[in-house]
Design a protein around this motif. Structure first.
Motif, PDB file in Angstrom:
ATOM      1  N   LEU A   7     156.549 110.831  38.765  1.00  0.00           N
ATOM      2  CA  LEU A   7     155.774 110.262  39.493  1.00  0.00           C
ATOM      3  C   LEU A   7     156.580 110.022  41.062  1.00  0.00           C
ATOM      4  O   LEU A   7     155.866 109.862  41.916  1.00  0.00           O
ATOM      5  N   MET A  15     152.181 110.483  45.979  1.00  0.00           N
ATOM      6  CA  MET A  15     150.825 109.887  46.120  1.00  0.00           C
ATOM      7  C   MET A  15     149.754 110.633  45.587  1.00  0.00           C
ATOM      8  O   MET A  15     148.889 110.168  45.149  1.00  0.00           O
ATOM      9  N   ILE A  18     149.951 110.394  41.737  1.00  0.00           N
ATOM     10  CA  ILE A  18     149.563 109.050  41.603  1.00  0.00           C
ATOM     11  C   ILE A  18     147.932 108.878  41.411  1.00  0.00           C
ATOM     12  O   ILE A  18     147.494 108.331  40.755  1.00  0.00           O
ATOM     13  N   GLY A  19     147.516 109.378  42.697  1.00  0.00           N
ATOM     14  CA  GLY A  19     145.991 109.480  42.925  1.00  0.00           C
ATOM     15  C   GLY A  19     145.330 110.150  41.922  1.00  0.00           C
ATOM     16  O   GLY A  19     144.419 109.910  41.476  1.00  0.00           O
ATOM     17  N   LEU A  22     145.819 108.223  38.272  1.00  0.00           N
ATOM     18  CA  LEU A  22     145.525 106.777  37.868  1.00  0.00           C
ATOM     19  C   LEU A  22     144.125 106.436  38.558  1.00  0.00           C
ATOM     20  O   LEU A  22     143.782 106.686  39.775  1.00  0.00           O
ATOM     21  N   LEU A  24     141.739 103.766  40.629  1.00  0.00           N
ATOM     22  CA  LEU A  24     142.040 102.840  41.695  1.00  0.00           C
ATOM     23  C   LEU A  24     142.209 101.378  41.317  1.00  0.00           C
ATOM     24  O   LEU A  24     143.353 100.757  41.839  1.00  0.00           O
ATOM     25  N   ASP A  96     145.649  97.875  45.595  1.00  0.00           N
ATOM     26  CA  ASP A  96     145.008  98.875  44.574  1.00  0.00           C
ATOM     27  C   ASP A  96     145.981  99.397  43.455  1.00  0.00           C
ATOM     28  O   ASP A  96     147.218  99.086  43.918  1.00  0.00           O
ATOM     29  N   ARG A  98     147.078 102.097  42.400  1.00  0.00           N
ATOM     30  CA  ARG A  98     147.847 103.265  42.855  1.00  0.00           C
ATOM     31  C   ARG A  98     149.183 102.764  43.944  1.00  0.00           C
ATOM     32  O   ARG A  98     150.023 103.043  43.695  1.00  0.00           O
ATOM     33  N   ALA A 102     153.068 102.903  43.221  1.00  0.00           N
ATOM     34  CA  ALA A 102     153.946 103.547  44.180  1.00  0.00           C
ATOM     35  C   ALA A 102     155.227 102.367  44.627  1.00  0.00           C
ATOM     36  O   ALA A 102     156.242 102.658  44.853  1.00  0.00           O
TER      37      ALA A 102
END
Length: 122
Positions: A7, A15, A18-19, A22, A24, A96, A98, A102
């Motif tokens: 990740l 990102m 990750i988006g 996962l 939101l 959120d 995500r 991060a």
């Protein structure tokens, strides 16, 4: 716990990945090995009282003689907490899941770098 890898290639959160992996919103745990080989595990949970996510550091690196004060390491610990939390700048807390993931990856990478070279985060 999410079983996710890669990740943060090259130490920077991906990102898009990750988006894609996962939702939101949600609660759970994530593990991360920094570019310098330190292992971390975070519990990420929504905190309705402050309308943002808390990131608890369930496993962190040994500071190996570096200043491990809460201020120097960007951590918080309340009396009721079992684990330290990542300290976010007021108004910059993750809203959120995500972003919470991060930000935990960034914290882990910056912490590992601090341990290795002693340079402060700022």
């Amino acid at each position: 716990m999410w079983s996710l890898q890669n990740l943060a290639p090259n130490g920077y959160p991906d990102m898009a990945r990750i988006g894609a992996l996962l939702p939101l919103h949600g609660n759970g745990q994530i593990s991360h090995t920094s570019q310098l080989g330190d292992n971390y595990r975070f519990a990420i949970a929504w905190n309705a009282d402050i309308s943002s996510y808390d990131v608890f550091i369930e496993r962190g690196a040994d500071y190996r003689g570096r200043d491990s004060s809460l201020h120097a390491t960007h951590r918080l610990k309340r009396t009721s907490d079992q684990y330290h939390r990542i300290c976010f700048q007021a108004g910059k807390e993750p809203k959120d899941l995500r972003m919470a993931v991060a930000m935990s990856l960034v914290w882990a990478e910056r912490t590992s770098t601090y341990i290795a070279n002693g340079n402060s985060w700022s």
